[in-house]
Design a protein around this motif. Structure first.
Motif, PDB file in Angstrom:
ATOM      1  N   MET A   1     -21.694 -35.709  46.349  1.00 29.24           N
ATOM      2  CA  MET A   1     -22.565 -34.762  47.256  1.00 29.24           C
ATOM      3  C   MET A   1     -22.113 -34.612  48.830  1.00 29.24           C
ATOM      4  O   MET A   1     -21.487 -35.651  49.122  1.00 29.24           O
ATOM      5  N   GLU A   2     -22.084 -33.301  49.230  1.00 27.79           N
ATOM      6  CA  GLU A   2     -21.380 -33.129  50.228  1.00 27.79           C
ATOM      7  C   GLU A   2     -22.339 -33.318  51.737  1.00 27.79           C
ATOM      8  O   GLU A   2     -23.699 -32.682  51.570  1.00 27.79           O
ATOM      9  N   ILE A   3     -22.088 -34.177  52.491  1.00 25.62           N
ATOM     10  CA  ILE A   3     -23.028 -34.680  53.606  1.00 25.62           C
ATOM     11  C   ILE A   3     -22.708 -33.859  54.834  1.00 25.62           C
ATOM     12  O   ILE A   3     -23.636 -33.822  55.682  1.00 25.62           O
ATOM     13  N   ASN A   4     -21.616 -33.269  55.111  1.00 22.16           N
ATOM     14  CA  ASN A   4     -21.135 -32.561  56.174  1.00 22.16           C
ATOM     15  C   ASN A   4     -22.221 -31.619  56.575  1.00 22.16           C
ATOM     16  O   ASN A   4     -22.429 -31.394  57.827  1.00 22.16           O
ATOM     17  N   PRO A   5     -22.848 -30.637  55.532  1.00 17.11           N
ATOM     18  CA  PRO A   5     -23.645 -29.673  55.944  1.00 17.11           C
ATOM     19  C   PRO A   5     -24.912 -30.466  56.862  1.00 17.11           C
ATOM     20  O   PRO A   5     -25.550 -29.649  57.616  1.00 17.11           O
ATOM     21  N   TYR A   6     -25.357 -31.531  56.339  1.00 14.03           N
ATOM     22  CA  TYR A   6     -26.419 -32.186  57.006  1.00 14.03           C
ATOM     23  C   TYR A   6     -26.038 -32.842  58.345  1.00 14.03           C
ATOM     24  O   TYR A   6     -26.817 -32.546  59.306  1.00 14.03           O
ATOM     25  N   ILE A   7     -24.766 -33.161  58.435  1.00 11.79           N
ATOM     26  CA  ILE A   7     -24.578 -33.725  59.745  1.00 11.79           C
ATOM     27  C   ILE A   7     -24.405 -32.483  60.500  1.00 11.79           C
ATOM     28  O   ILE A   7     -24.616 -32.698  61.902  1.00 11.79           O
ATOM     29  N   GLU A   8     -23.793 -31.285  60.195  1.00 10.45           N
ATOM     30  CA  GLU A   8     -23.618 -30.006  61.128  1.00 10.45           C
ATOM     31  C   GLU A   8     -25.239 -29.744  61.788  1.00 10.45           C
ATOM     32  O   GLU A   8     -25.497 -29.287  62.836  1.00 10.45           O
ATOM     33  N   LYS A   9     -26.326 -29.693  60.549  1.00  9.52           N
ATOM     34  CA  LYS A   9     -27.536 -29.302  61.049  1.00  9.52           C
ATOM     35  C   LYS A   9     -28.206 -30.384  61.831  1.00  9.52           C
ATOM     36  O   LYS A   9     -28.705 -29.699  62.773  1.00  9.52           O
ATOM     37  N   ALA A  10     -27.806 -31.739  61.795  1.00  4.31           N
ATOM     38  CA  ALA A  10     -28.284 -32.511  62.677  1.00  4.31           C
ATOM     39  C   ALA A  10     -27.817 -32.232  63.994  1.00  4.31           C
ATOM     40  O   ALA A  10     -28.552 -32.455  65.236  1.00  4.31           O
ATOM     41  N   LYS A  11     -26.647 -31.826  64.199  1.00  2.22           N
ATOM     42  CA  LYS A  11     -25.983 -31.654  65.184  1.00  2.22           C
ATOM     43  C   LYS A  11     -26.758 -30.599  66.468  1.00  2.22           C
ATOM     44  O   LYS A  11     -26.697 -30.524  67.518  1.00  2.22           O
ATOM     45  N   THR A  12     -27.237 -29.734  65.468  1.00  3.62           N
ATOM     46  CA  THR A  12     -28.094 -28.610  66.130  1.00  3.62           C
ATOM     47  C   THR A  12     -29.753 -29.096  66.392  1.00  3.62           C
ATOM     48  O   THR A  12     -30.368 -28.064  66.838  1.00  3.62           O
ATOM     49  N   GLY A  13     -29.918 -30.242  66.048  1.00  6.80           N
ATOM     50  CA  GLY A  13     -31.399 -30.842  66.247  1.00  6.80           C
ATOM     51  C   GLY A  13     -32.183 -30.665  65.084  1.00  6.80           C
ATOM     52  O   GLY A  13     -33.362 -30.715  65.254  1.00  6.80           O
ATOM     53  N   ASP A  14     -31.691 -30.272  63.968  1.00  8.36           N
ATOM     54  CA  ASP A  14     -32.693 -30.078  62.535  1.00  8.36           C
ATOM     55  C   ASP A  14     -33.053 -31.372  62.142  1.00  8.36           C
ATOM     56  O   ASP A  14     -32.396 -32.445  61.797  1.00  8.36           O
ATOM     57  N   GLN A  15     -34.530 -31.682  62.357  1.00  9.00           N
ATOM     58  CA  GLN A  15     -35.100 -32.646  62.019  1.00  9.00           C
ATOM     59  C   GLN A  15     -35.072 -33.163  60.451  1.00  9.00           C
ATOM     60  O   GLN A  15     -35.065 -34.213  60.261  1.00  9.00           O
ATOM     61  N   VAL A  16     -34.995 -32.170  59.659  1.00  9.53           N
ATOM     62  CA  VAL A  16     -35.045 -32.453  58.010  1.00  9.53           C
ATOM     63  C   VAL A  16     -33.747 -33.004  57.882  1.00  9.53           C
ATOM     64  O   VAL A  16     -33.460 -33.891  57.054  1.00  9.53           O
ATOM     65  N   ALA A  17     -32.595 -32.376  58.691  1.00  9.11           N
ATOM     66  CA  ALA A  17     -31.320 -33.087  58.691  1.00  9.11           C
ATOM     67  C   ALA A  17     -31.228 -34.412  58.961  1.00  9.11           C
ATOM     68  O   ALA A  17     -30.455 -35.407  58.195  1.00  9.11           O
ATOM     69  N   PHE A  18     -32.126 -34.848  60.010  1.00 12.08           N
ATOM     70  CA  PHE A  18     -31.963 -36.054  60.359  1.00 12.08           C
ATOM     71  C   PHE A  18     -32.465 -37.083  59.507  1.00 12.08           C
ATOM     72  O   PHE A  18     -32.182 -38.267  59.137  1.00 12.08           O
ATOM     73  N   THR A  19     -33.614 -36.541  58.959  1.00 13.11           N
ATOM     74  CA  THR A  19     -34.673 -37.458  57.913  1.00 13.11           C
ATOM     75  C   THR A  19     -33.532 -37.767  56.681  1.00 13.11           C
ATOM     76  O   THR A  19     -33.538 -38.653  56.072  1.00 13.11           O
ATOM     77  N   PHE A  20     -33.240 -36.646  56.013  1.00 10.15           N
ATOM     78  CA  PHE A  20     -31.919 -36.693  55.191  1.00 10.15           C
ATOM     79  C   PHE A  20     -30.957 -37.861  55.307  1.00 10.15           C
ATOM     80  O   PHE A  20     -30.669 -38.581  54.414  1.00 10.15           O
ATOM     81  N   LEU A  21     -30.202 -37.737  56.736  1.00 10.57           N
ATOM     82  CA  LEU A  21     -29.328 -38.700  56.836  1.00 10.57           C
ATOM     83  C   LEU A  21     -29.777 -40.251  56.772  1.00 10.57           C
ATOM     84  O   LEU A  21     -29.239 -40.998  56.412  1.00 10.57           O
ATOM     85  N   LEU A  22     -31.025 -40.199  57.428  1.00 11.75           N
ATOM     86  CA  LEU A  22     -31.756 -41.586  57.741  1.00 11.75           C
ATOM     87  C   LEU A  22     -31.926 -42.234  56.413  1.00 11.75           C
ATOM     88  O   LEU A  22     -31.576 -43.403  55.836  1.00 11.75           O
TER      89      LEU A  22
END
Length: 183
Positions: A1-22
Motif C-alpha cells: 500500500m502506498e502511504i505517500n498520498p496520505y502524507i501529502e494530504k496530511a501536509k495540506t491539513g486533511d484530517q482524514v489523512a491524519f486519521t489514516f496515518l494515526l
C-alpha cells in the motif's frame, strides 16, 4: 500500500489523512514504546505526543526516509524528554542544613493558603476546559479526572479507539492554545 498520498494530504491539513496515518502506525509506535517503557499509560501518552508532534511538523518530513522510522525517532525523543522531566523532579540536591530543617517541620499538611492556591489553579484549569467543545471536555474529563484508559474511554463513549485518540489529541492541543492565550 502506498502511504505517500496520505502524507501529502496530511501536509495540506486533511484530517482524514491524519486519521489514516494515526490508525496505520499507532500499533507500531505504541508497541515500540511499550517494549521500552514496560508501562501502558506512559506508552499511550508517548504515542499520543509522538503523533501530535509529527502532525505539527509533518511539513518537515523527508520522504527519503520511511515514515514509520521518522515516527519512531520522534517517539524516542519524546520518551527521552519524559525521562529527563521525571529525573529532574526526582533528584533534588539538599544541603545538610535544609535536611535538618525538613526534619524539624512539625506539620506537613498544606496550609490554608496552600489549599487556596491549589483550588484556584484547579478552578482556573476547569474554566479553560469549559471553553472547549463538549465532546473535547468529555474526553479530558474521562482521561485526566476519572483516569480512564483509552480503551475504557472508547467503550464508555461507544466510539472506535482511534476516534478517542484523535479527540484527546485535539482536545489537548486546543486546551494548550486556550491556556497560552490567557496567560
Amino acid at each position: 500500500m502506498e502511504i505517500n498520498p496520505y502524507i501529502e494530504k496530511a501536509k495540506t491539513g486533511d484530517q482524514v489523512a491524519f486519521t489514516f496515518l494515526l490508525d496505520h502506525y499507532w500499533n507500531e509506535v505504541y508497541g515500540f514504546m511499550l517494549k521500552r517503557t514496560e508501562n501502558e499509560t506512559d506508552s499511550e501518552d508517548i504515542a499520543i505526543e509522538t503523533f501530535s508532534k509529527a502532525f505539527d511538523k509533518i511539513a518537515t518530513y523527508n520522504p527519503e526516509f520511511q515514515f514509520n522510522t521518522w515516527l519512531i525517532a520522534i517517539a524516542k525523543n519524546v520518551h527521552i524528554d519524559m525521562l529527563r522531566k521525571k529525573k529532574s523532579t526526582v533528584f533534588v540536591e539538599i544541603t545538610d542544613n535544609e535536611d535538618h530543617q525538613a526534619y524539624n517541620i512539625a506539620d506537613t499538611t498544606p496550609s490554608i493558603e496552600d489549599a487556596l492556591i491549589t483550588e484556584q489553579n484547579l478552578s482556573r484549569l476547569l474554566q479553560f476546559i469549559k471553553e472547549l467543545k463538549p465532546h473535547y471536555q468529555e474526553v479530558i474529563q474521562l482521561r485526566y479526572f476519572q483516569e480512564m484508559s483509552y480503551q475504557e474511554i472508547a467503550e464508555q463513549l461507544n466510539e472506535p479507539l482511534s476516534n478517542v485518540k484523535i479527540k484527546l489529541l485535539r482536545a489537548k492541543k486546543l486546551l494548550a492554545e486556550i491556556i497560552e492565550t490567557k496567560k
